[in-house]
Design a protein around this motif. Structure first.
Motif, mmCIF file in Angstrom:
data_model
loop_
_atom_site.group_PDB
_atom_site.id
_atom_site.type_symbol
_atom_site.label_atom_id
_atom_site.label_comp_id
_atom_site.label_asym_id
_atom_site.label_seq_id
_atom_site.Cartn_x
_atom_site.Cartn_y
_atom_site.Cartn_z
ATOM 1 N N GLU A 86 0.848 -1.207 -0.092
ATOM 2 C CA GLU A 86 -0.161 0.227 -0.112
ATOM 3 C C GLU A 86 0.792 1.352 -0.024
ATOM 4 O OE1 GLU A 86 -2.006 0.658 3.947
ATOM 5 O OE2 GLU A 86 -1.166 -1.276 4.209
ATOM 6 N N ASP A 87 2.021 0.956 -0.548
ATOM 7 C CA ASP A 87 2.901 2.375 -0.344
ATOM 8 C C ASP A 87 2.778 3.009 -1.877
ATOM 9 O OD1 ASP A 87 5.182 1.450 -2.542
ATOM 10 O OD2 ASP A 87 4.380 -0.218 -1.582
ATOM 11 N N ASP A 88 3.119 4.224 -1.735
ATOM 12 C CA ASP A 88 2.484 5.253 -2.750
ATOM 13 C C ASP A 88 3.405 4.930 -4.189
ATOM 14 O OD1 ASP A 88 1.103 6.563 -0.804
ATOM 15 O OD2 ASP A 88 2.475 8.346 -0.625
ATOM 16 N N ASP A 89 4.336 4.461 -3.861
ATOM 17 C CA ASP A 89 5.185 3.987 -5.240
ATOM 18 C C ASP A 89 4.686 3.278 -6.129
ATOM 19 O OD1 ASP A 89 7.477 4.554 -6.901
ATOM 20 O OD2 ASP A 89 7.999 2.560 -6.256
ATOM 21 N N LYS A 90 4.367 2.176 -5.492
ATOM 22 C CA LYS A 90 3.566 0.984 -6.088
ATOM 23 C C LYS A 90 2.236 1.382 -6.354
ATOM 24 C CE LYS A 90 6.304 -3.157 -4.786
ATOM 25 N NZ LYS A 90 7.755 -2.188 -4.231
ATOM 26 N N LEU A 91 1.529 1.842 -5.902
ATOM 27 C CA LEU A 91 0.173 2.200 -6.179
ATOM 28 C C LEU A 91 0.094 2.996 -7.348
ATOM 29 C CD1 LEU A 91 -2.986 2.884 -5.554
ATOM 30 C CD2 LEU A 91 -2.179 4.779 -3.759
ATOM 31 N N PHE A 92 0.734 4.063 -7.155
ATOM 32 C CA PHE A 92 0.817 5.018 -8.456
ATOM 33 C C PHE A 92 1.107 4.646 -9.860
ATOM 34 C CE2 PHE A 92 0.216 7.995 -5.047
ATOM 35 C CZ PHE A 92 -0.951 8.588 -5.266
ATOM 36 N N LYS A 93 2.474 3.645 -9.726
ATOM 37 C CA LYS A 93 2.880 2.906 -10.935
ATOM 38 C C LYS A 93 1.923 2.002 -11.514
ATOM 39 C CE LYS A 93 8.024 3.077 -9.905
ATOM 40 N NZ LYS A 93 9.201 2.482 -9.686
ATOM 41 N N SER A 94 1.247 1.311 -10.317
ATOM 42 C CA SER A 94 0.105 0.552 -10.984
ATOM 43 C C SER A 94 -0.898 1.119 -11.704
ATOM 44 C CB SER A 94 -0.516 -0.267 -9.880
ATOM 45 O OG SER A 94 0.638 -1.180 -9.232
ATOM 46 N N LEU A 95 -1.543 2.646 -11.020
ATOM 47 C CA LEU A 95 -2.568 3.157 -11.920
ATOM 48 C C LEU A 95 -2.139 3.780 -13.112
ATOM 49 C CD1 LEU A 95 -4.235 4.738 -8.448
ATOM 50 C CD2 LEU A 95 -4.897 2.866 -9.898
ATOM 51 N N CYS A 96 -0.602 4.483 -13.328
ATOM 52 C CA CYS A 96 -0.387 5.037 -14.180
ATOM 53 C C CYS A 96 0.192 3.878 -15.489
ATOM 54 C CB CYS A 96 0.942 5.697 -14.067
ATOM 55 S SG CYS A 96 0.970 7.029 -12.860
ATOM 56 N N ALA A 97 0.270 2.603 -14.933
ATOM 57 C CA ALA A 97 0.352 1.381 -15.990
ATOM 58 C C ALA A 97 -0.890 1.216 -16.673
ATOM 59 C CB ALA A 97 1.263 0.371 -15.455
ATOM 60 N N GLY A 98 -2.050 1.225 -15.959
ATOM 61 C CA GLY A 98 -3.118 1.105 -16.638
ATOM 62 C C GLY A 98 -4.184 0.325 -15.744
ATOM 63 N N ALA A 99 -3.682 0.003 -14.422
ATOM 64 C CA ALA A 99 -4.493 -0.965 -13.514
ATOM 65 C C ALA A 99 -6.056 -0.154 -13.261
ATOM 66 C CB ALA A 99 -3.954 -0.922 -12.040
ATOM 67 N N ASP A 100 -6.952 -1.069 -13.425
ATOM 68 C CA ASP A 100 -8.484 -0.444 -13.259
ATOM 69 C C ASP A 100 -8.961 -0.408 -11.651
ATOM 70 O OD1 ASP A 100 -9.097 -0.235 -16.252
ATOM 71 O OD2 ASP A 100 -8.266 -2.175 -16.115
#
Length: 212
Positions: A86-100
């Motif tokens: 739940e750290d910011d880095d993995k969260l935002f990388k996932s969303l930017c990569a296209g996670a829904d």
């Protein structure tokens, strides 16, 4: 209508539990459950699922790297991250990569089911803790942008109405201020944003994410 799913999860117990949970649920069908994403493109092309349940931390290649590969096969496939991170880095990388969607494993399995239903409806489900992080991030960026241009609270209110298409007169009426005061606020806003008119101001507001 049956929702067809593919699971990528390296933990055998979690992967098998998810497959059992979903297959036992009405309206779900697990087409495959895999311990890694090394052959993700071939797997997706073979199964063509509606939804992919995707872990982040997996051997050889992580789940975030796999997201664009899934979307390349079919952009309409929904990807729900199911992870302990739940750290910011993995969260935002996932969303930017296209996670829904982004669901934490520490939440109840019911939330995962709800997330699957939500992405099928076109939503973007986030665990409550994750949603707070996203909102806090946008608020932080918004505050930084306001401070950068030294906008007052009243000027932000004026900008919010300007975005909605309000004229100088309507802004004055809505905020219960004089017409000249409304016009003065707009002049100050244009000066601070280094623009010459309302259209340029709106363009800069959106580009700088000054207002949520």
């Amino acid at each position: 209508m049956t929702t067809r799913l593919v699971i990528f999860e390296d933990n055998d117990m979690v992967r098998n539990s998810l497959a059992t949970l979903l297959n036992d649920g009405e309206g779900y069908r697990v087409l495959g459950a895999y311990p890694n994403v090394l052959d993700v493109k071939a797997v997706i092309e073979k199964n063509m699922p509606d939804v992919v349940i995707l872990d982040i931390d997996m051997p050889s290649m992580d789940g975030i790297t796999a997201i664009p590969m899934i979307k390349e096969v079919d952009p309409e496939i929904s990807v729900v991250m199911y992870t302990q991170f739940e750290d910011d880095d993995k969260l935002f990388k996932s969303l930017c990569a296209g996670a829904d969607g982004y669901v934490l494993k520490k939440t109840s399995p019911l939330q995962l089911l709800e997330a699957i239903e939500e992405v099928r409806r076109g939503g973007a489900p986030l665990s409550p803790a994750v949603a707070r992080k996203v909102l806090n991030s946008f608020r932080t960026r918004q505050r930084s942008a306001r401070e950068k241009f030294e906008l007052t609270d009243r000027e932000v209110e004026v900008l919010q109405l300007l975005i909605k298409g309000y004229s100088v007169k309507l802004i004055a009426s809505e905020l219960n201020i004089a017409f000249d005061t409304s016009r003065s606020h707009l002049r100050n806003i244009y000066r601070k944003l280094h623009v010459n008119c309302g259209k340029e101001a709106i363009a800069k507001i959106l580009a700088e994410k000054i207002i949520l």
